[in-house]
Design a protein around this motif. Structure first.
Motif, PDB file in Angstrom:
ATOM      1  N   LYS A 139       0.827  -1.214   0.000  1.00  0.00           N
ATOM      2  CA  LYS A 139       0.000   0.000   0.000  1.00  0.00           C
ATOM      3  C   LYS A 139       0.856   1.256   0.000  1.00  0.00           C
ATOM      4  CE  LYS A 139      -3.254  -1.450   3.159  1.00  0.00           C
ATOM      5  NZ  LYS A 139      -4.104  -1.199   4.292  1.00  0.00           N
ATOM      6  N   ARG A 140       1.877   1.269   0.862  1.00  0.00           N
ATOM      7  CA  ARG A 140       2.722   2.463   0.967  1.00  0.00           C
ATOM      8  C   ARG A 140       3.482   2.734  -0.323  1.00  0.00           C
ATOM      9  NH1 ARG A 140       4.049   3.557   6.753  1.00  0.00           N
ATOM     10  NH2 ARG A 140       1.957   3.450   7.609  1.00  0.00           N
ATOM     11  N   PHE A 141       3.992   1.679  -0.953  1.00  0.00           N
ATOM     12  CA  PHE A 141       4.764   1.860  -2.180  1.00  0.00           C
ATOM     13  C   PHE A 141       3.881   2.375  -3.312  1.00  0.00           C
ATOM     14  CE2 PHE A 141       7.907  -1.635  -0.733  1.00  0.00           C
ATOM     15  CZ  PHE A 141       8.550  -0.730   0.084  1.00  0.00           C
ATOM     16  N   SER A 142       2.684   1.822  -3.449  1.00  0.00           N
ATOM     17  CA  SER A 142       1.817   2.293  -4.535  1.00  0.00           C
ATOM     18  C   SER A 142       1.388   3.733  -4.289  1.00  0.00           C
ATOM     19  CB  SER A 142       0.607   1.381  -4.700  1.00  0.00           C
ATOM     20  OG  SER A 142      -0.211   1.438  -3.563  1.00  0.00           O
ATOM     21  N   ARG A 143       1.128   4.113  -3.046  1.00  0.00           N
ATOM     22  CA  ARG A 143       0.770   5.494  -2.731  1.00  0.00           C
ATOM     23  C   ARG A 143       1.948   6.433  -3.017  1.00  0.00           C
ATOM     24  NH1 ARG A 143      -0.090   6.045   3.041  1.00  0.00           N
ATOM     25  NH2 ARG A 143      -1.707   4.507   2.719  1.00  0.00           N
ATOM     26  N   ALA A 144       3.149   6.018  -2.660  1.00  0.00           N
ATOM     27  CA  ALA A 144       4.325   6.868  -2.905  1.00  0.00           C
ATOM     28  C   ALA A 144       4.574   7.033  -4.401  1.00  0.00           C
ATOM     29  CB  ALA A 144       5.557   6.268  -2.233  1.00  0.00           C
ATOM     30  N   GLU A 145       4.370   5.975  -5.161  1.00  0.00           N
ATOM     31  CA  GLU A 145       4.572   6.075  -6.607  1.00  0.00           C
ATOM     32  C   GLU A 145       3.526   6.980  -7.250  1.00  0.00           C
ATOM     33  OE1 GLU A 145       4.655   2.009  -7.862  1.00  0.00           O
ATOM     34  OE2 GLU A 145       6.691   1.702  -7.123  1.00  0.00           O
ATOM     35  N   ARG A 146       2.282   6.923  -6.758  1.00  0.00           N
ATOM     36  CA  ARG A 146       1.244   7.817  -7.297  1.00  0.00           C
ATOM     37  C   ARG A 146       1.543   9.277  -6.967  1.00  0.00           C
ATOM     38  NH1 ARG A 146      -2.396   4.197  -5.169  1.00  0.00           N
ATOM     39  NH2 ARG A 146      -2.847   5.640  -3.474  1.00  0.00           N
ATOM     40  N   LYS A 147       2.004   9.508  -5.739  1.00  0.00           N
ATOM     41  CA  LYS A 147       2.233  10.891  -5.304  1.00  0.00           C
ATOM     42  C   LYS A 147       3.527  11.489  -5.847  1.00  0.00           C
ATOM     43  CE  LYS A 147      -0.390  11.013  -1.064  1.00  0.00           C
ATOM     44  NZ  LYS A 147      -0.342  11.334   0.356  1.00  0.00           N
ATOM     45  N   SER A 148       4.420  10.679  -6.337  1.00  0.00           N
ATOM     46  CA  SER A 148       5.710  11.211  -6.772  1.00  0.00           C
ATOM     47  C   SER A 148       5.774  11.441  -8.281  1.00  0.00           C
ATOM     48  CB  SER A 148       6.835  10.271  -6.350  1.00  0.00           C
ATOM     49  OG  SER A 148       6.714   9.058  -7.041  1.00  0.00           O
ATOM     50  N   ARG A 149       4.641  11.579  -8.921  1.00  0.00           N
ATOM     51  CA  ARG A 149       4.564  11.932 -10.341  1.00  0.00           C
ATOM     52  C   ARG A 149       5.306  10.934 -11.209  1.00  0.00           C
ATOM     53  NH1 ARG A 149       5.928  18.165 -10.068  1.00  0.00           N
ATOM     54  NH2 ARG A 149       6.933  17.547 -11.979  1.00  0.00           N
ATOM     55  N   TRP A 150       4.796   9.709 -11.222  1.00  0.00           N
ATOM     56  CA  TRP A 150       5.424   8.647 -11.994  1.00  0.00           C
ATOM     57  C   TRP A 150       4.863   8.515 -13.396  1.00  0.00           C
ATOM     58  CZ3 TRP A 150       8.434   4.027 -10.649  1.00  0.00           C
ATOM     59  CH2 TRP A 150       9.266   4.270  -9.571  1.00  0.00           C
ATOM     60  N   ALA A 195      10.776   7.848  -5.666  1.00  0.00           N
ATOM     61  CA  ALA A 195       9.683   7.900  -4.703  1.00  0.00           C
ATOM     62  C   ALA A 195      10.230   7.479  -3.346  1.00  0.00           C
ATOM     63  CB  ALA A 195       8.557   6.972  -5.132  1.00  0.00           C
ATOM     64  N   VAL A 196       9.716   8.079  -2.290  1.00  0.00           N
ATOM     65  CA  VAL A 196      10.205   7.792  -0.942  1.00  0.00           C
ATOM     66  C   VAL A 196       9.003   7.559  -0.035  1.00  0.00           C
ATOM     67  CG1 VAL A 196      11.496   8.721   1.015  1.00  0.00           C
ATOM     68  CG2 VAL A 196      12.216   9.246  -1.307  1.00  0.00           C
ATOM     69  N   THR A 197       9.117   6.599   0.851  1.00  0.00           N
ATOM     70  CA  THR A 197       8.096   6.361   1.868  1.00  0.00           C
ATOM     71  C   THR A 197       8.787   5.894   3.144  1.00  0.00           C
ATOM     72  OG1 THR A 197       5.960   5.326   2.303  1.00  0.00           O
ATOM     73  CG2 THR A 197       7.642   3.951   1.258  1.00  0.00           C
ATOM     74  N   HIS A 198       8.047   5.756   4.205  1.00  0.00           N
ATOM     75  CA  HIS A 198       8.620   5.302   5.475  1.00  0.00           C
ATOM     76  C   HIS A 198       7.716   4.262   6.112  1.00  0.00           C
ATOM     77  CE1 HIS A 198       5.782   8.387   6.786  1.00  0.00           C
ATOM     78  NE2 HIS A 198       5.704   7.698   7.907  1.00  0.00           N
ATOM     79  N   ASP A 219      15.389   2.336  16.638  1.00  0.00           N
ATOM     80  CA  ASP A 219      14.013   1.882  16.847  1.00  0.00           C
ATOM     81  C   ASP A 219      12.986   2.938  16.489  1.00  0.00           C
ATOM     82  OD1 ASP A 219      14.980  -0.502  17.686  1.00  0.00           O
ATOM     83  OD2 ASP A 219      14.806  -0.045  19.812  1.00  0.00           O
ATOM     84  N   SER A 220      13.170   3.660  15.418  1.00  0.00           N
ATOM     85  CA  SER A 220      12.215   4.690  15.087  1.00  0.00           C
ATOM     86  C   SER A 220      11.509   4.412  13.764  1.00  0.00           C
ATOM     87  CB  SER A 220      12.933   6.030  15.026  1.00  0.00           C
ATOM     88  OG  SER A 220      12.057   7.040  14.620  1.00  0.00           O
ATOM     89  N   VAL A 221      12.175   4.642  12.655  1.00  0.00           N
ATOM     90  CA  VAL A 221      11.514   4.545  11.363  1.00  0.00           C
ATOM     91  C   VAL A 221      12.472   4.079  10.284  1.00  0.00           C
ATOM     92  CG1 VAL A 221      11.926   6.955  10.774  1.00  0.00           C
ATOM     93  CG2 VAL A 221      10.007   5.803   9.778  1.00  0.00           C
ATOM     94  N   GLY A 222      11.962   3.323   9.328  1.00  0.00           N
ATOM     95  CA  GLY A 222      12.745   2.913   8.186  1.00  0.00           C
ATOM     96  C   GLY A 222      12.309   3.698   6.972  1.00  0.00           C
ATOM     97  N   LYS A 223      13.236   4.251   6.225  1.00  0.00           N
ATOM     98  CA  LYS A 223      12.904   4.992   5.010  1.00  0.00           C
ATOM     99  C   LYS A 223      13.274   4.146   3.809  1.00  0.00           C
ATOM    100  CE  LYS A 223      12.908   9.404   6.962  1.00  0.00           C
ATOM    101  NZ  LYS A 223      12.245  10.562   6.727  1.00  0.00           N
ATOM    102  N   PHE A 224      12.400   4.151   2.814  1.00  0.00           N
ATOM    103  CA  PHE A 224      12.597   3.356   1.627  1.00  0.00           C
ATOM    104  C   PHE A 224      12.606   4.274   0.416  1.00  0.00           C
ATOM    105  CE2 PHE A 224      10.597   0.685   4.738  1.00  0.00           C
ATOM    106  CZ  PHE A 224      11.321  -0.487   4.638  1.00  0.00           C
ATOM    107  N   ALA A 225      13.402   3.918  -0.565  1.00  0.00           N
ATOM    108  CA  ALA A 225      13.445   4.667  -1.819  1.00  0.00           C
ATOM    109  C   ALA A 225      13.356   3.685  -2.964  1.00  0.00           C
ATOM    110  CB  ALA A 225      14.740   5.472  -1.921  1.00  0.00           C
ATOM    111  N   ASN A 226      12.700   4.122  -4.041  1.00  0.00           N
ATOM    112  CA  ASN A 226      12.575   3.286  -5.202  1.00  0.00           C
ATOM    113  C   ASN A 226      13.893   3.282  -5.941  1.00  0.00           C
ATOM    114  OD1 ASN A 226      11.912   2.793  -8.180  1.00  0.00           O
ATOM    115  ND2 ASN A 226      10.147   2.047  -7.053  1.00  0.00           N
ATOM    116  N   ARG A 227      14.271   2.128  -6.458  1.00  0.00           N
ATOM    117  CA  ARG A 227      15.556   2.028  -7.174  1.00  0.00           C
ATOM    118  C   ARG A 227      15.453   2.583  -8.571  1.00  0.00           C
ATOM    119  NH1 ARG A 227      17.262  -3.972  -6.487  1.00  0.00           N
ATOM    120  NH2 ARG A 227      15.734  -4.352  -4.939  1.00  0.00           N
TER     121      ARG A 227
END
Length: 195
Positions: A125-136, A149-152, A187-195
């Motif tokens: 869910k998070r990845f698809s939302r980030a891809e939609r919001k990041s003008r893909w 695209a970036v999400t956490h 122990d806080s948050v993981g950030k992900f970026a699309n390759r």
């Protein structure tokens, strides 16, 4: 002065012998977070039906009260109370503290297989939302044609999985963990970026 050891207790300072297996030390990225107590989970799940509505009422009160006070005092000003951005942050914090039934079942069992299913569903869910919001879309790309695209993902969404396992789940979708910007070790948050 020698240290007294209780009888029958192993000396933890002793080096294990040749037949004793030694578990290798895991890095913070390979460790799972400690499991939460079932009493705490049950209490949070039940009490959220009390503290979330009360929190919403208090947050709305902080926004409305200054305007009401200014209107009744006749000063004509709008007051300098909490703005709607603060209200949105308060409501977001309340929503983040809520536990869904699915998350309660996952945390209650504590099994890595269930955490994996729960986390993968959330990552999808998070990845698809980030891809939609990041003008893909091709017509919305920047002139450099670079897509990023970036999400956490907060720790409480992958509590029973090691961060390296969460990264493997992300790689299935073509994403990677941005270790430089991630604070998983803290122990806080993981950030992900699309390759």
């Amino acid at each position: 002065m020698p240290t007294a050891m209780p009888s029958g207790a192993p000396d933890r300072r002793a080096v294990p012998g040749p037949g004793v297996p030694v578990e290798p030390r895991r890095t913070p990225a390979e460790r799972t977070a400690p499991r939460r107590s079932r009493i705490g989970l049950a209490a949070q799940f039940v009490l959220q039906f009390v503290y979330i509505p009360l929190g919403i009422l208090v947050a709305i009160g902080f926004v409305v009260l200054p305007f009401w006070a200014a209107a009744t005092s006749g000063s004509g000003g709008g007051g300098s109370g909490t703005d709607l951005g603060d209200l949105a942050r308060i409501l977001e914090g309340l929503a983040r503290s809520a536990i869904s039934w699915r998350r309660l079942r996952t945390e209650w069992s504590g099994r890595p297989e269930e955490w994996e299913t729960f986390t993968e569903r959330l990552l999808t869910k998070r990845f698809s939302r980030a891809e939609r919001k990041s003008r893909w879309a091709p017509h919305e790309l920047s002139p450099s044609r670079v897509r990023r695209a970036v999400t956490h993902l907060w720790l409480h969404h992958h509590h029973g999985l090691a961060p390296t396992r969460v990264e493997q789940l992300a790689e299935r979708h073509g994403w990677s963990m941005d270790w430089a910007k991630s604070t998983v070790v803290k122990d806080s948050v993981g950030k992900f970026a699309n390759r």
